[in-house]
Design a protein around this motif. Structure first.
Motif, PDB file in Angstrom:
ATOM      1  N   UNK A 169       0.810  -1.218   0.000  1.00 18.21           N
ATOM      2  CA  UNK A 169       0.000   0.000   0.000  1.00 18.21           C
ATOM      3  C   UNK A 169       0.844   1.269   0.000  1.00 18.21           C
ATOM      4  N   UNK A 170       2.140   1.183   0.224  1.00 12.82           N
ATOM      5  CA  UNK A 170       2.998   2.373   0.273  1.00 12.82           C
ATOM      6  C   UNK A 170       3.622   2.611  -1.095  1.00 12.82           C
ATOM      7  N   UNK A 171       3.689   3.863  -1.555  1.00 10.51           N
ATOM      8  CA  UNK A 171       4.370   4.153  -2.827  1.00 10.51           C
ATOM      9  C   UNK A 171       5.852   3.802  -2.728  1.00 10.51           C
ATOM     10  N   UNK A 172       6.339   3.046  -3.676  1.00 13.67           N
ATOM     11  CA  UNK A 172       7.720   2.574  -3.615  1.00 13.67           C
ATOM     12  C   UNK A 172       8.735   3.676  -3.853  1.00 13.67           C
ATOM     13  N   UNK A 197      12.873   4.400  -2.185  1.00 11.27           N
ATOM     14  CA  UNK A 197      13.992   4.706  -3.079  1.00 11.27           C
ATOM     15  C   UNK A 197      14.664   6.019  -2.682  1.00 11.27           C
ATOM     16  N   UNK A 198      13.896   6.952  -2.160  1.00 11.43           N
ATOM     17  CA  UNK A 198      14.467   8.209  -1.679  1.00 11.43           C
ATOM     18  C   UNK A 198      15.062   8.067  -0.289  1.00 11.43           C
ATOM     19  N   UNK A 199      14.376   7.312   0.570  1.00  9.85           N
ATOM     20  CA  UNK A 199      14.821   7.201   1.958  1.00  9.85           C
ATOM     21  C   UNK A 199      16.159   6.475   2.087  1.00  9.85           C
ATOM     22  N   UNK A 200      16.454   5.566   1.178  1.00  8.35           N
ATOM     23  CA  UNK A 200      17.714   4.825   1.301  1.00  8.35           C
ATOM     24  C   UNK A 200      18.925   5.714   1.074  1.00  8.35           C
ATOM     25  N   UNK A 201      18.715   6.920   0.518  1.00  7.23           N
ATOM     26  CA  UNK A 201      19.815   7.864   0.372  1.00  7.23           C
ATOM     27  C   UNK A 201      20.106   8.606   1.666  1.00  7.23           C
ATOM     28  N   UNK A 202      19.269   8.404   2.672  1.00  9.72           N
ATOM     29  CA  UNK A 202      19.394   9.096   3.955  1.00  9.72           C
ATOM     30  C   UNK A 202      19.910   8.105   4.991  1.00  9.72           C
ATOM     31  N   UNK A 203      21.141   8.274   5.509  1.00 13.37           N
ATOM     32  CA  UNK A 203      21.749   7.251   6.393  1.00 13.37           C
ATOM     33  C   UNK A 203      20.911   6.883   7.614  1.00 13.37           C
ATOM     34  N   UNK A 204      20.285   7.827   8.357  1.00 16.93           N
ATOM     35  CA  UNK A 204      19.499   7.410   9.530  1.00 16.93           C
ATOM     36  C   UNK A 204      18.336   6.481   9.187  1.00 16.93           C
TER      37      UNK A 204
END
Length: 725
Positions: free
Chosen positions: A264-267, A271-278
C-alpha cells in the motif's frame, strides 16, 4: 412485591421502552430481554436483590453462559449461593441427573496471558535513542573542524607540509575514537539494563550497524566542514541537521520502517529514503526488533519471547506479518541496509573532499577537470629555471572565481555589442594582484607595503603555494609554485598575521607537532631557548602573552631551516619592547635565507628591509631599497621651527620671499615645518642667521625625510591616477 412505580412527570418525553410489567406476587420475575431488565432496575432502585442475564445460542436455544447482576451498595453474601443454585439447575437440566452435586471452593484468580502488546519504549523509540549519541559526536566534529578552518590552523598545517590525506585521515581516526567510545558505552549500558537490542541480538550485526552509522555521521561532519567557514554557521547547520533527523526518526518510530516496502505504500519513498543514512540505520534496528522482542503467537494465545537475531539472519529477507492491514510481505535483508549505509558514507566523504578542494582552491579544481584534455594540447615553453637562491615573481596575477567564468564573460563581451554587454554583463571584479613582478635573493629581506586590500596577503599566498596564480609565473628556489606545491611547502616557512596555536598545547608540544608534519626530528628545548621561551616551554599557549605567542610563531615557521621565510605583519599588536625583540629574531634568521615581510609599520620596514615594494590595488607602484626610495620620491630634509603663534605668518612670508627651495608642509600652534631638497642645503647657514636675528625661536630640529612620507606620496598619486582614469 416491589411498590408501585411513581407516576412519570407530565412534561417527560415518551420512551421507546415497553411499559413495565405489574409487580409480580412472587420473588422472581422474567423479562424478554436484558434491556427490559435494566429498565426495571432503573425504575425500582434498591428493590432488587440480584438479576441473571443468560447468553443463549440462537440456533439451538442452549445456554452458553450467564452474568449475575447485583447491587453494589448492599451486602452481596447471596452471590455464591445464587451461582451455586444456577449451576446445579443447569447441570440437572442438561444432564437429566438429579443426583449431580457441585462442591464450591475458593481459589486464586487465574493469571491469563496478555491479549494486548505490552509496550517497550526501547523497541518503539530505539531509532531515536540510538540516533542521538552519534549525532552529538557529529556536531562536535563539525564544530572543531570548522574552527580549525576559521582560525587558519588548517592553512598553517598545510604550509608546514601536512598532506590532504593525512589531514582527513587524522580527523577520521579522531572521530572514530569518539564513536567507538560512544558505541561501547551504549552497548555496556544496554547489557546492564537487559535491553533486548543488546541481549537478544548477536554482537556482530549490532556492532556492524552502529559502526556503519557512525561512519556516515563522520562523513556528514566532514561535508559540513568542507562547505562552511565559520563555527557559528557550523553549529547552526549541525543542530538543524540533528533536529530534522530527530523528527524523521520519530516518524520512522510511529510508522514502522517496514511499511515503506508494503503493497500500500508508494515505492518511490523507500527509493528516496535509502539515500538518507538514519533511515537505513532505523531499518537495521527494526529488523533486529522483529526477532529480538516479544511477538504475538496465535497458538499460545499471547505474546512470547523472540527467537533472537543471529548473524546468519543478515542475508535473509525479513518477513513482515499483516502490517496495517497488508498481507504478509518480505522486506530486503538487513545486509542490504548495511550496504547502503556504507555507500552513503563513501558518497558523503567523496563529496566532502571534492567540495573542499573546490572551495579552498577553485583554480586547482578547474585544472583537475581539464586534466583529461591536457594531453592533447601543446605544452607552453617555459623559460630556464631561475637560480636556486632566488625568488622570482614574473607578471603574476590572481583573480578570484573560476577561470571558465572569466573566459565566458570575456567571450560574450567581444561577441555582443558594447551597449548590450554593459547592460547584460556585470563588470568583472578587479584582480587581487595585477601583473606583479618582483625578485629577491638569499640573505635579503623583501618588504611588501600597502594599504588594506592592496594585495599583500594574496601575494604571500601565491608565493607559499597556498593559492596558485591565475596567470604569470612564480619560482621559489627553482620550483614553480603551480607545478610543485609540495616542494614549495617543504622549503617555505610562514609566520601568519594571526598566531596559529592551539590553546591546550604548550610551546614544546607545538614544536613537536609541526616538526612531525614536516617529517623532521628536532630539539624543541634548544629552539625555545633561542627565542627566549624556555621558562614557559610546558605552559599552555593560552597562558602566554602576545609577545611570547609571536616569538613562538617565529620559532614554528623556522622549523627545518626553510630556505624562504615569510612574515605576514609579525609585530601587529606588540608593545615596543617585544617588537624590537621580534625584529632582532628576523634579522638573525635572514642569513642565507630569502625573507618576505609584510607590514604597516614604516619604521619596521626601514629597519629590516633590503628592498621595499609598495602595492596599491594589486599593482606594483615602486620597488627599491629604503634610501633610493627616499631620494627618488621623498623631498630630502625637514626643518621644524617652534615660535610664538603670532609670528607664523611672518616666518612663512620670509621663507617664501628669501629662500627658494623651501616649501611649507605644516603650520599649527606655533609649530611650522618646511621641506627642502639636498640642493638647498647651501642656504641653511643663512636661514639660521636670519632666524636668530629676526624671530624668537624656541626650538628647532632638522631631520631626513621618512619612509612614511614616501608611502603617502606614492599611494596618493596612484589614487589620483585611478580616479582620473
Amino acid at each position: 412485591p416491589p411498590p408501585p412505580p411513581p407516576p412519570p412527570p407530565s412534561n417527560s418525553t415518551p420512551t421507546a421502552f415497553p411499559p413495565p410489567a405489574p409487580p409480580p406476587s412472587y420473588d422472581a420475575a422474567a423479562f424478554e430481554s436484558p434491556r427490559c431488565l435494566l429498565r426495571h432496575l432503573e425504575l425500582h432502585p434498591n428493590a432488587t436483590q440480584g438479576g441473571v442475564v443468560f447468553e443463549v445460542n440462537a440456533a439451538g436455544g442452549r445456554v452458553l453462559g450467564y452474568t449475575i447482576l447485583y447491587n453494589g451498595t448492599a451486602r452481596h453474601d447471596h452471590l455464591l449461593p445464587m451461582q451455586l443454585a444456577l449451576d446445579r439447575a443447569l447441570l440437572e437440566f442438561y444432564s437429566d441427573d438429579d443426583a449431580a452435586t457441585i462442591e464450591p471452593s475458593h481459589m486464586p484468580y487465574p493469571a491469563g496471558k496478555p491479549r494486548f502488546l505490552q509496550m517497550n519504549i526501547i523497541q518503539v523509540a530505539g531509532p531515536i535513542f540510538f540516533y542521538c549519541p552519534a549525532m552529538f559526536v557529529f556536531i562536535l566534529i563539525s564544530n572543531r573542524m570548522v574552527w580549525e578552518k576559521e582560525f587558519h590552523l588548517r592553512t598553517g598545517m598545510k604550509l608546514m607540509g601536512l598532506k590532504l590525506a593525512a589531514y582527513w585521515g587524522s580527523w577520521v581516526f579522531t572521530a572514530l575514537v569518539f564513536m567507538l567510545c560512544t558505541i561501547s558505552i551504549m552497548m555496556l549500558c544496554g547489557h546492564l539494563f537487559s535491553f533486548e537490542y543488546f541481549t537478544n541480538v548477536e554482537f556482530v550485526p549490532l556492532a556492524l550497524a552502529f559502526f556503519l552509522f557512525s561512519c556516515s555521521c563522520i562523513a556528514m561532519a566532514m561535508l559540513c566542514s568542507a562547505v562552511l567557514g565559520a563555527t557559528s554557521y557550523a553549529n547552526t547547520v549541525a543542530f538543524s541537521v540533528f533536529l530534522v533527523g530527530f523528527f524523521l526518526q520519530l516518524i520512522f518510530s510511529v510508522i514502522p520502517v517496514h511499511f515503506w516496502w508494503s503493497t500500500t505504500a508508494p515505492h518511490i519513498w523507500y527509493h528516496l529514503f535509502v539515500l538518507y543514512p538514519p533511515f537505513n540505520f532505523a531499518k537495521c534496528l527494526a529488523d533486529f526488533a522483529l526477532k529480538a522482542f516479544p511477538h504475538f503467537d496465535l497458538a499460545e494465545g499471547g505474546f512470547v519471547s523472540g527467537p533472537g537475531y543471529k548473524t546468519a539472519d543478515l542475508f535473509s529477507p525479513v518477513l513482515v506479518e499483516k502490517l496495517y492491514g497488508n498481507r504478509d510481505f518480505y522486506a530486503p535483508p538487513t545486509a542490504w541496509s548495511m550496504v547502503f549505509l556504507a555507500l552513503n558514507s563513501l558518497a558523503l566523504f567523496l563529496t566532502a573532499v571534492v567540495l573542499d578542494v573546490a572551495w579552498s582552491d577553485p583554480e586547482r579544481m578547474w585544472r583537475l577537470l581539464r586534466l583529461l584534455g591536457s594531453e592533447f594540447r601543446p605544452r607552453r615553453r617555459r623559460a630556464a629555471a631561475p637560480p636556486a637562491h632566488m625568488l622570482v615573481v614574473s607578471r603574476a596575477s590572481k583573480h578570484y572565481g573560476p577561470a571558465w567564468l572569466r573566459s565566458a564573460r570575456a567571450h560574450l563581451s567581444r561577441c555582443l555589442p558594447s551597449y548590450c554587454s554593459r547592460i547584460l554583463l556585470a563588470p568583472p571584479p578587479p584582480p587581487a594582484v595585477d601583473r606583479l613582478s618582483v625578485s629577491a635573493t638569499s640573505g635579503s629581506v623583501l618588504c611588501l607595503l600597502g594599504h588594506n586590500g592592496a594585495g599583500k596577503t594574496t601575494t604571500v599566498g601565491m608565493i607559499t603555494a597556498a593559492m596558485p596564480p591565475s596567470s604569470g609565473e612564480i619560482s621559489v628556489c627553482g620550483f614553480d609554485v603551480a607545478e610543485h606545491p609540495d616542494e614549495i611547502h617543504s622549503i617555505v616557512g610562514l609566520c601568519p598575521q594571526h598566531d596559529l596555536l592551539w590553546d591546550e598545547l604548550s610551546p614544546y608540544e607545538h614544536l613537536m607537532v609541526f616538526a612531525g608534519m614536516k617529517g623532521i626530528v628536532l630539539d624543541p628545548s634548544a629552539m625555545l631557548s633561542s627565542v627566549g621561551l624556555s621558562e614557559v616551554a610546558h605552559s599552555p599557549s593560552k597562558m602566554l602573552s602576545g609577545g611570547m605567542k609571536r616569538r613562538l610563531s617565529v620559532a614554528i615557521c623556522s622549523i627545518g631551516s626553510p630556505r624562504v621565510l615569510v612574515f605576514d605583519e609579525p609585530t601587529t599588536g606588540l608593545d615596543p619592547i617585544h617588537k624590537r625583540h621580534v625584529w632582532q629574531l628576523i634579522s638573525d634568521l635572514k642569513r642565507d635565507r630569502i625573507v618576505i615581510l609584510t607590514t604597516h609599520c614604516m619604521e619596521e620596514a626601514a629597519y629590516l628591509s633590503d628592498q621595499i615594494a609598495i602595492l596599491s590595488s594589486g599593482r606594483l607602484l615602486v620597488l627599491g631599497n629604503p634610501l633610493s626610495l627616499r631620494n627618488k620620491h621623498g623631498v630630502g630634509y625637514r626643518l621644524n621651527i617652534q615660535i610664538p603663534p603670532q609670528f607664523e605668518g611672518a616666518l612663512v612670508t620670509m621663507f617664501e620671499s628669501s629662500f627658494f627651495g623651501f616649501e611649507m608642509v605644516a603650520a599649527s600652534a606655533g609649530s611650522v615645518t618646511f621641506s627642502f631638497r639636498s640642493e638647498a642645503m647651501t642656504l641653511f647657514p643663512s636661514v639660521l642667521q636670519k632666524l636668530q636675528s629676526d624671530f624668537p625661536v624656541r626650538s628647532m630640529s632638522l631631520s631626513f625625510n621618512t619612509l612614511e612620507e614616501v608611502f603617502f606620496k606614492v599611494t596618493n598619486e596612484s589614487v589620483k591616477h585611478d580616479s582620473s582614469t
